[in-house]
Motif scaffolding. Structure first.
Motif, PDB file in Angstrom:
ATOM      1  N   ALA A 267       0.832  -1.209   0.000  1.00  0.00           N
ATOM      2  CA  ALA A 267       0.000   0.000   0.000  1.00  0.00           C
ATOM      3  C   ALA A 267       0.863   1.254   0.000  1.00  0.00           C
ATOM      4  N   TYR A 268       1.886   1.281   0.832  1.00  0.00           N
ATOM      5  CA  TYR A 268       2.749   2.456   0.918  1.00  0.00           C
ATOM      6  C   TYR A 268       3.450   2.748  -0.416  1.00  0.00           C
ATOM      7  N   LYS A 269       3.787   1.698  -1.150  1.00  0.00           N
ATOM      8  CA  LYS A 269       4.470   1.875  -2.441  1.00  0.00           C
ATOM      9  C   LYS A 269       3.566   2.551  -3.465  1.00  0.00           C
ATOM     10  N   VAL A 270       2.261   2.544  -3.201  1.00  0.00           N
ATOM     11  CA  VAL A 270       1.309   3.239  -4.066  1.00  0.00           C
ATOM     12  C   VAL A 270       0.925   4.591  -3.468  1.00  0.00           C
ATOM     13  N   TRP A 271       0.576   4.586  -2.182  1.00  0.00           N
ATOM     14  CA  TRP A 271       0.065   5.802  -1.543  1.00  0.00           C
ATOM     15  C   TRP A 271       1.028   6.978  -1.607  1.00  0.00           C
ATOM     16  N   TRP A 272       2.256   6.769  -1.197  1.00  0.00           N
ATOM     17  CA  TRP A 272       3.171   7.906  -1.084  1.00  0.00           C
ATOM     18  C   TRP A 272       3.586   8.471  -2.441  1.00  0.00           C
ATOM     19  N   PRO A 273       3.954   7.639  -3.442  1.00  0.00           N
ATOM     20  CA  PRO A 273       4.239   8.221  -4.759  1.00  0.00           C
ATOM     21  C   PRO A 273       3.046   8.962  -5.357  1.00  0.00           C
ATOM     22  N   GLU A 274       1.830   8.417  -5.185  1.00  0.00           N
ATOM     23  CA  GLU A 274       0.657   9.102  -5.730  1.00  0.00           C
ATOM     24  C   GLU A 274       0.343  10.378  -4.958  1.00  0.00           C
ATOM     25  N   THR A 275       0.734  10.435  -3.688  1.00  0.00           N
ATOM     26  CA  THR A 275       0.595  11.674  -2.928  1.00  0.00           C
ATOM     27  C   THR A 275       1.456  12.768  -3.544  1.00  0.00           C
ATOM     28  N   VAL A 276       2.699  12.426  -3.865  1.00  0.00           N
ATOM     29  CA  VAL A 276       3.593  13.384  -4.524  1.00  0.00           C
ATOM     30  C   VAL A 276       2.995  13.812  -5.870  1.00  0.00           C
ATOM     31  N   GLU A 277       2.504  12.838  -6.640  1.00  0.00           N
ATOM     32  CA  GLU A 277       1.890  13.153  -7.931  1.00  0.00           C
ATOM     33  C   GLU A 277       0.720  14.114  -7.769  1.00  0.00           C
ATOM     34  N   ASN A 278      -0.100  13.889  -6.742  1.00  0.00           N
ATOM     35  CA  ASN A 278      -1.262  14.760  -6.513  1.00  0.00           C
ATOM     36  C   ASN A 278      -0.830  16.194  -6.223  1.00  0.00           C
ATOM     37  N   ILE A 279       0.227  16.347  -5.434  1.00  0.00           N
ATOM     38  CA  ILE A 279       0.690  17.695  -5.080  1.00  0.00           C
ATOM     39  C   ILE A 279       1.280  18.394  -6.299  1.00  0.00           C
ATOM     40  N   VAL A 280       2.107  17.678  -7.054  1.00  0.00           N
ATOM     41  CA  VAL A 280       2.709  18.258  -8.259  1.00  0.00           C
ATOM     42  C   VAL A 280       1.611  18.692  -9.234  1.00  0.00           C
ATOM     43  N   ALA A 281       0.624  17.832  -9.442  1.00  0.00           N
ATOM     44  CA  ALA A 281      -0.475  18.159 -10.358  1.00  0.00           C
ATOM     45  C   ALA A 281      -1.232  19.398  -9.880  1.00  0.00           C
ATOM     46  N   PHE A 282      -1.443  19.498  -8.572  1.00  0.00           N
ATOM     47  CA  PHE A 282      -2.155  20.656  -8.022  1.00  0.00           C
ATOM     48  C   PHE A 282      -1.353  21.934  -8.240  1.00  0.00           C
ATOM     49  N   LEU A 283      -0.055  21.875  -7.958  1.00  0.00           N
ATOM     50  CA  LEU A 283       0.792  23.052  -8.148  1.00  0.00           C
ATOM     51  C   LEU A 283       0.885  23.453  -9.617  1.00  0.00           C
ATOM     52  N   ASP A 284       0.703  22.470 -10.516  1.00  0.00           N
ATOM     53  CA  ASP A 284       0.716  22.750 -11.962  1.00  0.00           C
ATOM     54  C   ASP A 284      -0.641  23.240 -12.460  1.00  0.00           C
ATOM     55  N   GLY A 285      -1.604  23.377 -11.533  1.00  0.00           N
ATOM     56  CA  GLY A 285      -2.927  23.842 -11.921  1.00  0.00           C
ATOM     57  C   GLY A 285      -3.796  22.772 -12.547  1.00  0.00           C
ATOM     58  N   LYS A 286      -3.422  21.512 -12.331  1.00  0.00           N
ATOM     59  CA  LYS A 286      -4.184  20.394 -12.910  1.00  0.00           C
ATOM     60  C   LYS A 286      -4.524  19.378 -11.817  1.00  0.00           C
ATOM     61  N   PRO A 287      -5.303  19.771 -10.812  1.00  0.00           N
ATOM     62  CA  PRO A 287      -5.615  18.852  -9.710  1.00  0.00           C
ATOM     63  C   PRO A 287      -6.226  17.548 -10.212  1.00  0.00           C
ATOM     64  N   GLN A 288      -5.841  16.459  -9.571  1.00  0.00           N
ATOM     65  CA  GLN A 288      -6.278  15.139 -10.041  1.00  0.00           C
ATOM     66  C   GLN A 288      -6.758  14.270  -8.879  1.00  0.00           C
ATOM     67  N   ARG A 289      -7.335  13.137  -9.247  1.00  0.00           N
ATOM     68  CA  ARG A 289      -7.852  12.128  -8.309  1.00  0.00           C
ATOM     69  C   ARG A 289      -8.759  12.752  -7.233  1.00  0.00           C
ATOM     70  N   PRO A 290      -9.823  13.428  -7.615  1.00  0.00           N
ATOM     71  CA  PRO A 290     -10.717  14.005  -6.595  1.00  0.00           C
ATOM     72  C   PRO A 290     -11.341  12.907  -5.747  1.00  0.00           C
ATOM     73  N   LEU A 291     -11.396  13.140  -4.455  1.00  0.00           N
ATOM     74  CA  LEU A 291     -12.022  12.193  -3.535  1.00  0.00           C
ATOM     75  C   LEU A 291     -13.526  12.357  -3.575  1.00  0.00           C
ATOM     76  N   SER A 292     -14.236  11.253  -3.753  1.00  0.00           N
ATOM     77  CA  SER A 292     -15.688  11.317  -3.766  1.00  0.00           C
ATOM     78  C   SER A 292     -16.219  10.825  -2.427  1.00  0.00           C
ATOM     79  N   ALA A 293     -17.421  11.210  -2.092  1.00  0.00           N
ATOM     80  CA  ALA A 293     -18.017  10.853  -0.803  1.00  0.00           C
ATOM     81  C   ALA A 293     -18.270   9.359  -0.705  1.00  0.00           C
TER      82      ALA A 293
END
Length: 306
Positions: free
Chosen positions: A280-306
């Motif tokens: 799980a950690y091998k997926v969670w942490w790299p995708e966390t970095v990807e999410n932050i980079v995408a947000f800073l690039d103005g392209k937020p991704q993987r929105p959390l749904s209810a």
């Protein structure tokens, strides 16, 4: 010299100090200031004071909760990225109303299912008690009589994805199944709870339910602590009304050092490890970095749904 105009990132609840081990954070090295916190704060005033400066927060599942009252006290917050595909600790509608984007990650492995059976087997066979006795050079060689599971009844409170998986594995032990809630607690040799925590399911398992169980039965909880009347469970265990309990989740986490569960011999405890694994950690942490980079690039991704 640190650029104070850079966005600030808070990595929360990194108990094992592995956030930087399981992911490459270099894409953010010159784009943000990153702080890591290894503890969990439950006091909202202290938490708000800690998190007030941050634009981006990395949440580890539901270790830290983000109700509306806390979100209202974080004026700089723009992004919460949480590990896992669900996080009921975040008030999503309120975050959206405040313009806070919430990202999630996918997952890897099957750690919770594995942990359910680790607790069932460990509790039924008194593994933790015998292990600690041997490590402490206990003179007595054997002190307990393990419970055989073959032909026994497994009661599943909630048969969603995890409950279904537990049922499939149970077949390998020749375990049978119960119907109604009352019959489930009365007839089961192992009761395992697999429910989502909500207002409707809070304290779903009562002390009265637990007192219906056989004196030879085992209770397992790998879902959420508040699903169960904790004081009632402690009373039942102290009175030895059941053989024991295997618990991975608690009302307050981390479990307070003076908590009664820590002093009961007929409880097998683990520190909410059900969803934790290297896969799980091998997926969670790299995708966390990807999410932050995408947000800073103005392209937020993987929105959390209810």
């Amino acid at each position: 010299m640190v650029d104070t105009d850079l966005p600030r990132i808070a990595i929360l609840d990194d108990y094992q100090k592995v956030a930087f081990t399981f992911a490459d954070w270099t894409p953010l090295r010159d784009r943000a200031i990153i702080d890591v916190y290894h503890d969990t704060l439950h006091d909202e005033d202290a938490l708000a004071q800690r998190l007030e400066p941050y634009q981006i927060i990395c949440a580890m599942r539901e270790r830290t909760k983000f109700p509306a009252s806390l979100l209202d006290r974080l004026p700089n917050l723009q992004l919460i990225t949480t590990t896992g595909s669900k996080n009921r600790g975040i008030d999503l509608p309120h975050a959206k109303s405040k313009g806070i984007f919430v990202s999630n990650t996918t997952g890897g492995g099957n750690s919770t299912q594995e942990h359910i059976w680790a607790l069932i087997l460990g509790t039924a066979r008194h593994l933790a008690l015998e292990h600690s006795g041997l490590k402490a050079s206990r003179q007595a060689w054997q002190t307990t009589i393990p419970i055989g599971l073959s032909g026994k009844t497994l009661g599943l409170v909630g048969v969603g994805k995890l409950g279904e998986g537990a049922a499939k594995i149970a077949k390998a032990f020749g375990v049978e199944f119960a119907a109604s809630k009352e019959e489930l607690f009365q007839s089961s040799d192992v009761v395992s709870i697999h429910m989502v925590l909500s207002e409707r399911t809070y304290r779903l398992v009562t002390e009265a339910d637990l007192r219906l169980m056989k004196p030879t039965a085992v209770f397992i909880n790998t879902s959420r602590g508040p699903l169960v009347d904790e004081a009632g469970l402690i009373a039942v265990l102290k009175e030895k009304k059941i053989v024991g309990a295997g618990l991975d989740v608690f009302d307050v986490e981390p479990l307070p050092l003076d908590h009664p569960f820590r002093r009961l011999e007929n409880v097998t405890l683990s520190p909410h490890l059900g969803y934790v694994s290297d896969d799980a950690y091998k997926v969670w942490w790299p995708e966390t970095v990807e999410n932050i980079v995408a947000f800073l690039d103005g392209k937020p991704q993987r929105p959390l749904s209810a």
